[in-house]
Write an enzyme that holds these catalytic residues in place. Structure first.
Site, PDB file in Angstrom:
ATOM      1  N   GLU A   1      53.368  35.940  25.335  1.00 20.21           N
ATOM      2  CA  GLU A   1      54.417  36.629  24.582  1.00 20.21           C
ATOM      3  C   GLU A   1      55.123  35.701  23.603  1.00 20.21           C
ATOM      4  O   GLU A   1      55.460  36.095  22.497  1.00 20.21           O
ATOM      5  CB  GLU A   1      55.438  37.262  25.532  1.00 20.21           C
ATOM      6  CG  GLU A   1      54.920  38.493  26.279  1.00 20.21           C
ATOM      7  CD  GLU A   1      54.496  39.617  25.339  1.00 20.21           C
ATOM      8  OE1 GLU A   1      55.087  39.742  24.256  1.00 20.21           O
ATOM      9  OE2 GLU A   1      53.560  40.351  25.673  1.00 20.21           O
TER      10      GLU A   1
ATOM     11  N   CYS B   1      45.312  59.568  16.219  1.00 17.85           N
ATOM     12  CA  CYS B   1      46.550  59.202  16.908  1.00 17.85           C
ATOM     13  C   CYS B   1      46.877  60.196  18.011  1.00 17.85           C
ATOM     14  O   CYS B   1      46.887  61.411  17.780  1.00 17.85           O
ATOM     15  CB  CYS B   1      47.700  59.123  15.912  1.00 17.85           C
ATOM     16  SG  CYS B   1      49.265  58.730  16.704  1.00 17.85           S
TER      17      CYS B   1
END
Length: 339
Positions: A42, A205
């Site tokens: 991260e 999507c």
DNA sequence: AAATCGTGGTC
DNA sequence: TGACCAAGATT
């Protein structure tokens, strides 16, 4: 009573299902998941593309696979693994954080959001990512992907005032209590592969039905017009017997704590060097995010290394040791190509 | 709170 | 090819 229970699955459920089919499961930090590995990934992924991070993550984990293994690492050790990745403050923050975890948490990775967000380099989004990915607890994130996806989904103006506050509220609303791991990874994957900054593949999507921007050719990118200030730098790089004389940069500015050649500070005749056996001048134009560096490097070759009269922290570093030091990319390139 | 902090992908 | 921008945080 009219029950208008939607036939459609909710936003988070759609993302969850889509992730199980199209998620990017081959990313190295999605294997052997541990809080430590999630943390390192991260941090590396902050403002940095996945493709760029992969080799750096693998190299980092190879040397420091666990929290235990990094416990005694020096800041220089960690900066060395960051050479070429950029935003070097992140490496310094990894050093600070692992020291805090070692000293204040008995070297156990913190499990609470409130503890995580106090650690250097961990803000709300990164803390949320660690909580949701490593511990599977429901916390929202707001990275570039989520920002883009939900700003389009809800039509939030990225140039508007308080848009960050709105985006966080929206991210909270959309974040589910269950399946948080898959949701968090999924919405990032969606933003990276379907709803990207340059193309919106609305046909593929999973949340196109309720998206306020579906099939619209909109540009949700915020306007960024920043003048890049220019800066001239004059370096003198001494070289001898396959070693290079480098100085640790201690100013609170770019490349802090990295090793660079001697900065003559624009003075033509520099003080600490004798006449070299050979010299050569190269010029590089190097872009940082907020400035443009015009770097002149005078490489001076000597028959033997010499003792340098200075209070500045410096070392003669041999070429086979250079990769144990944190260097800016352009300097590393020059050294690799000289010799 | 606008500036600072890197480098490379992408088109 | 120059310009945008990427799993942001910090001051």
């Amino acid at each position: 009573m009219k029950t208008l229970k939607s036939q459609n699955k909710s936003f988070s459920q759609e993302i969850y299902t889509w992730y199980s089919l199209f998620g990017r499961n081959n990313l190295p930090w999605r294997k052997n998941i541990s809080p430590y590995r999630v943390w390192i990934s991260e941090i590396m992924l902050q403002q940095t593309q996945v493709k760029t991070v992969i080799p750096f993550f693998n190299k980092f984990i190879k040397k420091y696979p666990t929290l235990k293994s990094i416990a005694s690492a020096s800041e220089d050790d960690i900066l060395a693994l960051w050479t070429g990745l950029g935003f070097y403050r992140r490496a310094k923050n990894i050093y600070k954080t692992k020291e805090i975890i070692k000293n204040d948490f008995k070297n156990r990775f913190p499990k609470n959001f409130d503890e995580l967000i106090l650690l250097p380099g961990i803000g709300r989004s990164t803390a949320g990512a660690i909580m949701s990915i490593a511990y599977q607890e429901s916390y929202p994130i707001l990275d570039a992907n989520v920002k883009r996806v939900i700003s389009r989904y809800k039509k939030i103006d990225l140039n508007g005032k308080d848009c960050t506050k709105q985006l966080w509220l929206t991210s909270e609303e959309l974040t589910p209590e269950v399946n948080i791991f898959e949701y968090t990874q999924g919405i990032m994957d969606l933003g990276a592969t379907v709803c990207t900054s340059k193309s919106q593949d609305c046909m593929r999507c999973p949340v196109n039905k309720n998206c306020k921007s579906a099939y619209e050719d909109i540009n949700t990118r915020p306007k960024v017009k920043k003048e890049r200030s220019k800066k001239k730098i004059y370096f003198t790089l001494a070289h001898s017997n396959d070693s290079f004389l480098l100085f640790k940069k201690n100013e609170k500015s770019f490349w802090e704590s990295l090793w660079v050649p001697y900065d003559t500070n624009g003075l033509k005749g520099n003080d600490i060097f004798k006449e070299p056996a050979n010299k050569k001048i190269t010029n590089i134009n190097h872009l940082l995010s907020h400035m443009e560096l015009d770097i002149t490097v005078e490489i001076v070759d000597y028959k033997t290394p010499f003792k340098v009269k200075t209070n500045l922290e410096h070392e003669w570093i041999s070429k086979d040791q250079i990769h144990n030091y944190g260097l800016p990319k352009p300097i590393m390139t020059i050294i690799e190509n000289h010799g």
